[in-house]
Every structure is written in C-alpha cells, then in structure tokens.
Enzyme design. Structure first.
Site, PDB file in Angstrom:
ATOM      1  N   ASP A 219       0.840  -1.202   0.000  1.00  0.00           N
ATOM      2  CA  ASP A 219       0.000   0.000   0.000  1.00  0.00           C
ATOM      3  C   ASP A 219       0.878   1.256   0.000  1.00  0.00           C
ATOM      4  O   ASP A 219       1.867   1.325   0.745  1.00  0.00           O
ATOM      5  CB  ASP A 219      -0.874  -0.027   1.264  1.00  0.00           C
TER       6      ASP A 219
ATOM      7  N   GLU B 202       1.795  -0.572  -5.064  1.00  0.00           N
ATOM      8  CA  GLU B 202       0.811   0.454  -5.396  1.00  0.00           C
ATOM      9  C   GLU B 202       1.586   1.761  -5.421  1.00  0.00           C
ATOM     10  O   GLU B 202       1.829   2.369  -4.386  1.00  0.00           O
ATOM     11  CB  GLU B 202      -0.304   0.524  -4.337  1.00  0.00           C
TER      12      GLU B 202
HETATM   13  C1  NOJ Z   1      -4.383   2.931  -1.024  1.00  0.00           C
HETATM   14  C2  NOJ Z   1      -5.524   2.019  -0.749  1.00  0.00           C
HETATM   15  O1  NOJ Z   1      -5.815   1.282  -1.909  1.00  0.00           O
HETATM   16  C3  NOJ Z   1      -6.668   2.905  -0.318  1.00  0.00           C
HETATM   17  O2  NOJ Z   1      -7.880   2.208  -0.259  1.00  0.00           O
HETATM   18  C4  NOJ Z   1      -6.314   3.527   0.991  1.00  0.00           C
HETATM   19  O3  NOJ Z   1      -7.326   4.456   1.363  1.00  0.00           O
HETATM   20  C5  NOJ Z   1      -4.987   4.279   0.911  1.00  0.00           C
HETATM   21  N1  NOJ Z   1      -3.986   3.556   0.196  1.00  0.00           N
HETATM   22  C6  NOJ Z   1      -4.451   4.579   2.296  1.00  0.00           C
HETATM   23  O4  NOJ Z   1      -4.013   3.397   2.904  1.00  0.00           O
END
Ligand code: NOJ
Length: 529
Positions: free
Chosen positions: A211, A270
């Site tokens: 993440d 991500e």
């Molecule tokens: C990316 C995640 O996919 C999202 O859902 C989240 O709100 C943010 N990162 C913060 O962790």
C-alpha cells in the site's frame, strides 16, 4: 524459516508464475459474508474460491483483514499480525491459504507500511510520551510554524496532512488523521515491517501488495510542496512526500527477504507516479516484481491514448526486465464500465477493453465484480457512505463506496447471495443487480462472466513470452500480433479488417473468410497459424 511445504500451491510451480499471472482482487468487506453481519469475511472467501478457480485466474490479492477500527476500510491497521474478529481468525487465514493452494491459486495479502492506525499500540504510546521521546520517533511528530502546521502538505483525503496533539506538536498523516505516517528513517520501523513480512510469509502467503509504496520516504527536512492543489497534480509532478529516491533501498531489502523463501515470494507496488519510467524504477531486477500500471487505468477510451500508454509502458519495463502489470479497476477508482461511458456503451467498451488487456504481454489484475460487468453505484444514500473522503471533503466528494458495493452471487435473497438470507449488506445493492449475479450470468454465452471465462481459458494457450508487434490499421483501430494471437480493437465506426481463424469477439461480428466486420467498441482475437 520457510513455510510448511504441505501448503504449497499445486498449480504452476514455476518461480516466475507472476510474470504472466492474472490476479483477482478480493475486497474482503464486499466479497462474501459467511456469518450474516453484513460484512465480508475470510470464511466467506473460502466458500467462494471455486468461483475463482472456475473463472481461471492464477491468484487472489486480499485487501487488509487485520484488526482495525475501519476508519479507512481496514487500511488503518491496529495489529499487523492478527485477523480482525469481523473477518475471522488466524486459523481462518491459514485455512484460506491451504484451500486456495489446493485449487492451484496463490494468495497475496496487503501490507500497509506508510501508516498505522491511531489505535496501534505504537501510536497510543506516542500520544502519552513527551516530544523527543523514542515513542514519538516512530512517527513524524514536529513542532508547528507559529500557530500553523509544520508545512503545507495536504492529506490525500482532503484538508491538511497534519493534526495537533494537546502538547502542541503536530503529527503527519498523508491520509486520514486516524492513519499517522510512520518514520522510515527510524531503524526500528524498518525492522518491524520486515518482521511483519516474515510473519505472513511463514503462514504461507505467496506475496504482498504494498500500500502507498511510493509514500514511505519523505524529503529531508519536510519542505513545503508549494502547491495548493497537491492531489490534483500528484500524478504529474514531483511532491516532497511521494516517489522519493529512498523508497528503493527499502524495496531492495524486502526483495532479499522475499527471495530467501523457496520458491521466492513476490510483491506488487501500489505506486502512483508521474510516468511509466518512474513506475519502472520500482520493478528493477533487485526490487519489486510488479507495479500496477495506473497510467493504463487512467487512459481515455481512445485508440491513440491507449496505444501511447501501452507503448510507453513496454518501453519502460522491457529494459529493466520486468513484465508490465495491467489494471483497469480497483477499490479506489470508479468502476471501468462507468468510466468508459456507463450503461450499454460502458459495458460494451469494458468488454472490448477486457480482450485488449488480456492480450497484452505481462500480468493482469482484475477487481471483483469486473467479471460481472458491474457499474459504479452512483446513487448510494448519503447516510450509508463510509469512505473518509466524504467526511474530510466536508461532504463535497462522495468517495469510493460506489465501487465497493457487495457483489451479487445469486438472483434472489436479501443480499443476493453475498450473505445469508435475511442479512442487510454494509452497503445496499441496487435492485437490478440480481440480473448481474454470478448465477444469472453463468452459462449465458452473451454474458460478461462467460466472456471472461472464455478469454481466461484461451489466454492459457498463448505464448506468454511473445512480444507485442503493432500492425498497421485504420484510424481508430488498434491491431497487434503476439505469438500465435492476433488482436484488434475498434474504437471508431464499423470497419472491415483482415484476420485469421476467430477465437473470440467481445460482440457478435459478421465474418466472411478472412474478412471481419468489426463494429465500433468491439475487440476480436484470432489465431495466427
Ligand atoms: C491505497 C488504498 O488502496 C486505499 O484504499 C487507501 O485508502 C490508501 N492507500 C491509504 O491506505
């Protein structure tokens, strides 16, 4: 320690399975609820693994299921080594991994290393410890500038990225104030997250989705961003809290951990970056295996835009030896059917996009419900919205709940098979979704679900190592060959093209020998003998 080999996956044993894998994203709260509390859970996922095996994917990525106050749907983790009671137990996690492996499916879990929940013991200790203490040094506490925050950084969810505590210091949170950022310059933080990786690897998972992988390291001195629309520009320009050089050293050390398991485990970043070249830096050979291609997800439904993104992606990833990782949807963005025009046009384009995506070289991530052609739910009542974006934007942005509505499995029942009958799901499902359920679409050759099943089955026979070769085509048409596969997508008016023996089309097409009349917003696959 390597995990017990008795739980190892029985499918493709190759260490490079991820290079061409199709990975299905399970948003745990909305996939399947086994116990009737309206929230999806791990036993629910276990009960529906057959759907994923039948669909033909190689792996599943499960969004966070760790103990959490759920201020951000579980991306606010209070304990990285356990399962939230709403989602099950650690034994359920072990059972899920074993069941998935028995079906030949690998399991990727989320790791959230940019921030903890404010309920995490570390942050609770930091709140009662004095400024300058080791407890505060795990986070980014700073004195303010006058009466204001330490700098001008904005939260991704709206408002300032700083919150003040009673003794006058401020702490950084790039997301909600209940998600304090940890300080990755602190060696204790580095050791802790490696230990968390090992905990889940030893339990048997095959990898991680990281993440906010681009956010862990902040520029020295936390300088002002100097922009008052930071999240409007986050994808196009440099910000002092995203995509900093220092993140790469972290991923090199994580790669060594992943490689120490047999077979090696994998990780996908991500990472929202300004271009394909910046994304490719995360997948250099000693760093991560994959990084979501958000430039593809962001492209318009246009031959020119998609061709430019595909070409740019392959040009950036090939030199570092990494596969491209194509993605059209996830739990943070509007569903692809709606993004591409909604209604019948959106469905038609999404079907064509599916064949385009699954024909490209590399790996593909699908988001639950994409295989059913679900649209975004745009009319959720205000009273049910849970995304912190809704609150932090002072109710000006509705947030991401519209792509997180529990998915329909059956034609009937109060939750359309998502939960035991009589249950009210945590977000209401539109009444028309009964016709989009897995049961309603199964065996209907015209359905989106059967299109995915057929495409995924055919994809297994492609030469996965083959490179993409563009062919000349009429304006508004993209045509390419890849190994034994031909693929064309028509974005413009109905056009006649030349093709080989047809394998699959996203809509019904008229074919006369080698001539195919390809209607607008349609894709075709054919075999190249
Ligand atoms: C990316 C995640 O996919 C999202 O859902 C989240 O709100 C943010 N990162 C913060 O962790």
């Amino acid at each position: 320690m390597s995990p017990d080999s008795s739980t190892a996956v029985t499918g493709d044993p190759g260490a490079h399975w991820w290079r061409h894998a199709v990975i299905y994203q399970v948003y745990v709260r909305s996939f399947a609820d086994s116990d009737g509390d309206g929230i999806g859970d791990l036993p629910g996922i276990r009960s529906r693994l057959g759907h994923l095996a039948h669909l033909g994917v190689d792996a599943l990525w499960i969004t966070p299921f760790y103990p959490s106050p759920m201020a951000d749907g579980g991306y606010d983790v209070a304990d990285y080594r356990d399962v939230d009671p709403a989602f099950g137990t650690l034994d359920d996690a072990r059972g899920l991994v074993a069941d998935a492996h028995a079906l030949g499916l690998r399991v990727i879990v989320d790791i959230v290393p940019n921030h903890t929940s404010a309920a995490h013991p570390w942050f609770q200790q930091a709140l009662t410890a004095p400024p300058g203490s080791p407890e505060r040094a795990r986070y980014l506490f700073r004195p303010g500038r006058g009466d204001g925050p330490p700098n001008d950084w904005e939260s991704v969810f709206g408002g300032p990225a700083w919150t003040r505590v009673p003794d006058g210091e401020w702490y950084l949170h790039l997301f909600d104030s209940s998600q304090p950022d940890v300080d990755w310059s602190n060696p204790e933080v580095r050791t802790e997250y490696v230990d968390v990786l090992r905990f889940w690897l030893d339990l048997g998972v095959d990898g991680f989705r990281i993440d906010v992988a681009h956010g862990l390291v902040k520029a020295d001195g936390l300088p002002d961003a100097g922009d008052n629309d930071q999240h409007g520009v986050a994808d196009t320009q440099r910000l002092p809290y995203f995509d900093q050089e220092g993140v790469h050293e972290i991923y090199r050390s994580w790669r060594a951990v992943l490689d120490s398991y047999s077979p090696p485990r994998v990780a996908v970043a991500e990472a929202w970056t300004r271009d394909a070249a910046r994304t490719a830096r995360y997948v250099r050979s000693d760093e991560l295996h994959q990084a979501f291609n958000f430039h593809y997800l962001r492209a318009d439904w246009s031959a020119a835009d998609l061709r430019a993104v595909i070409t740019g992606t392959l040009a950036a990833t090939t030199p570092v030896g990494a596969p491209a990782t194509w993605v059209l949807s996830n739990h943070d963005v509007q569903r692809v059917v709606t993004r591409y025009g909604d209604g019948p046009v959106g469905v038609r384009r999404a079907r064509a996009a599916t064949l385009l995506t699954l024909a490209l070289p590399g790996s593909v991530y699908l988001y639950q419900g994409e295989e059913l052609g679900l649209p975004e739910v745009l009319d959720l009542p205000d009273s049910v919205l849970q995304d912190p974006i809704w609150r932090r934007s002072n109710h000006t942005e509705r947030g991401r709940d519209g792509c997180r509505v529990p998915i329909p499995w059956t034609r009937s029942g109060t939750a359309l098979g998502f939960a035991p009958d009589g249950t009210t799901p945590w977000l209401p499902q539109p009444s028309g979704w009964s016709d989009l359920s897995v049961a309603a679409q199964t065996d209907d050759p015209a359905s989106v679900l059967e299109l995915y099943r057929t495409a995924l089955r055919l994809r297994r026979d492609f030469d996965q190592a083959a490179e993409l070769e563009w062919l000349e085509s009429a304006p508004g048409v993209l045509t390419f060959h890849r190994g034994g596969l031909g693929c064309a997508v028509n974005f413009g008016p109905d056009t006649e093209i030349l093709c080989g023996p047809l394998l699959l089309t996203s809509e019904q097409c008229e074919v006369d020998g080698a001539k195919l009349l390809l209607p607008q917003d349609t894709a075709a696959w054919w075999a190249i003998p």
